[in-house]
Design a protein around this motif. Structure first.
Motif, PDB file in Angstrom:
ATOM      1  N   VAL A  48      48.158  42.468  42.880  1.00 36.05           N
ATOM      2  CA  VAL A  48      48.702  42.957  41.621  1.00 36.05           C
ATOM      3  C   VAL A  48      49.276  44.344  41.898  1.00 36.05           C
ATOM      4  O   VAL A  48      48.601  45.192  42.483  1.00 36.05           O
ATOM      5  CB  VAL A  48      47.608  43.040  40.535  1.00 36.05           C
ATOM      6  CG1 VAL A  48      48.162  43.637  39.256  1.00 36.05           C
ATOM      7  CG2 VAL A  48      47.007  41.673  40.285  1.00 36.05           C
ATOM      8  N   GLU A  58      43.297  40.312  42.417  1.00 38.45           N
ATOM      9  CA  GLU A  58      42.592  39.773  41.252  1.00 38.45           C
ATOM     10  C   GLU A  58      42.429  38.266  41.333  1.00 38.45           C
ATOM     11  O   GLU A  58      43.315  37.567  41.807  1.00 38.45           O
ATOM     12  CB  GLU A  58      43.350  40.096  39.964  1.00 38.45           C
ATOM     13  CG  GLU A  58      43.275  41.530  39.543  1.00 38.45           C
ATOM     14  CD  GLU A  58      43.910  41.764  38.183  1.00 38.45           C
ATOM     15  OE1 GLU A  58      44.362  40.795  37.536  1.00 38.45           O
ATOM     16  OE2 GLU A  58      43.960  42.934  37.773  1.00 38.45           O
ATOM     17  N   ASP A  59      41.289  37.811  40.852  1.00 39.68           N
ATOM     18  CA  ASP A  59      41.038  36.403  40.563  1.00 39.68           C
ATOM     19  C   ASP A  59      40.764  36.365  39.070  1.00 39.68           C
ATOM     20  O   ASP A  59      39.637  36.557  38.618  1.00 39.68           O
ATOM     21  CB  ASP A  59      39.839  35.899  41.366  1.00 39.68           C
ATOM     22  CG  ASP A  59      39.526  34.423  41.133  1.00 39.68           C
ATOM     23  OD1 ASP A  59      39.914  33.889  40.072  1.00 39.68           O
ATOM     24  OD2 ASP A  59      38.885  33.814  42.003  1.00 39.68           O
ATOM     25  N   ALA A  60      41.818  36.202  38.275  1.00 45.70           N
ATOM     26  CA  ALA A  60      41.713  36.288  36.818  1.00 45.70           C
ATOM     27  C   ALA A  60      40.763  35.252  36.244  1.00 45.70           C
ATOM     28  O   ALA A  60      40.031  35.528  35.299  1.00 45.70           O
ATOM     29  CB  ALA A  60      43.098  36.158  36.194  1.00 45.70           C
ATOM     30  N   GLN A  61      40.757  34.068  36.814  1.00 50.24           N
ATOM     31  CA  GLN A  61      39.899  32.998  36.312  1.00 50.24           C
ATOM     32  C   GLN A  61      38.419  33.366  36.450  1.00 50.24           C
ATOM     33  O   GLN A  61      37.624  33.122  35.558  1.00 50.24           O
ATOM     34  CB  GLN A  61      40.190  31.696  37.043  1.00 50.24           C
ATOM     35  CG  GLN A  61      39.423  30.511  36.503  1.00 50.24           C
ATOM     36  CD  GLN A  61      39.807  29.219  37.220  1.00 50.24           C
ATOM     37  OE1 GLN A  61      40.538  29.216  38.189  1.00 50.24           O
ATOM     38  NE2 GLN A  61      39.292  28.114  36.724  1.00 50.24           N
ATOM     39  N   GLY A  63      37.351  36.510  36.811  1.00 51.03           N
ATOM     40  CA  GLY A  63      37.121  37.842  36.272  1.00 51.03           C
ATOM     41  C   GLY A  63      36.829  38.867  37.350  1.00 51.03           C
ATOM     42  O   GLY A  63      36.215  39.898  37.085  1.00 51.03           O
ATOM     43  N   MET A  65      37.900  41.483  40.704  1.00 55.79           N
ATOM     44  CA  MET A  65      38.954  42.358  41.186  1.00 55.79           C
ATOM     45  C   MET A  65      38.471  43.091  42.439  1.00 55.79           C
ATOM     46  O   MET A  65      37.323  43.535  42.509  1.00 55.79           O
ATOM     47  CB  MET A  65      39.320  43.389  40.121  1.00 55.79           C
ATOM     48  CG  MET A  65      40.381  44.362  40.588  1.00 55.79           C
ATOM     49  SD  MET A  65      40.686  45.701  39.423  1.00 55.79           S
ATOM     50  CE  MET A  65      39.186  46.637  39.560  1.00 55.79           C
ATOM     51  N   ASN A  77      33.321  42.417  39.122  1.00 52.23           N
ATOM     52  CA  ASN A  77      33.442  41.179  38.370  1.00 52.23           C
ATOM     53  C   ASN A  77      33.072  41.453  36.918  1.00 52.23           C
ATOM     54  O   ASN A  77      31.918  41.747  36.618  1.00 52.23           O
ATOM     55  CB  ASN A  77      32.524  40.097  38.957  1.00 52.23           C
ATOM     56  CG  ASN A  77      32.774  38.755  38.312  1.00 52.23           C
ATOM     57  OD1 ASN A  77      32.866  38.632  37.105  1.00 52.23           O
ATOM     58  ND2 ASN A  77      32.859  37.723  39.131  1.00 52.23           N
TER      59      ASN A  77
END
Length: 81
Positions: A48, A58-61, A63, A65, A77
């Motif tokens: 990002v 990031e792993d948005a799913q 939560g 970073m 997290n």
């Protein structure tokens, strides 16, 4: 954009505080993504862009970073606290 950030990510095994460690590897299926592992938890993270120059994945799913600064890196997290 993602290619430029991906080129700045430090990969390998990093020793952390309290005896923990994090391993970061480039995803062989998608070169601009990274696999971040701590203990038995695995995240698939994408770069990002930031305004500060810090490297952020990031792993948005999940939560999660990964924030990489010049002298320190952090794995956070928001779902686990």
């Amino acid at each position: 954009m993602q290619e430029a950030v991906a080129g700045e990510v430090h990969i390998g095994h990093m020793v952390c505080e309290l005896g923990n460690s994090v391993t970061i590897a480039q995803d062989p299926q998608q070169p601009t993504r990274f696999i971040v592992q701590m203990k038995k938890i695995t995240y698939r993270m994408s770069p990002v862009e930031t305004t500060t120059g810090a490297v952020r994945l990031e792993d948005a799913q999940a939560g999660a970073m990964w924030l990489q600064l010049q002298n320190k890196s952090m794995l956070m997290n928001s779902k686990l606290g």
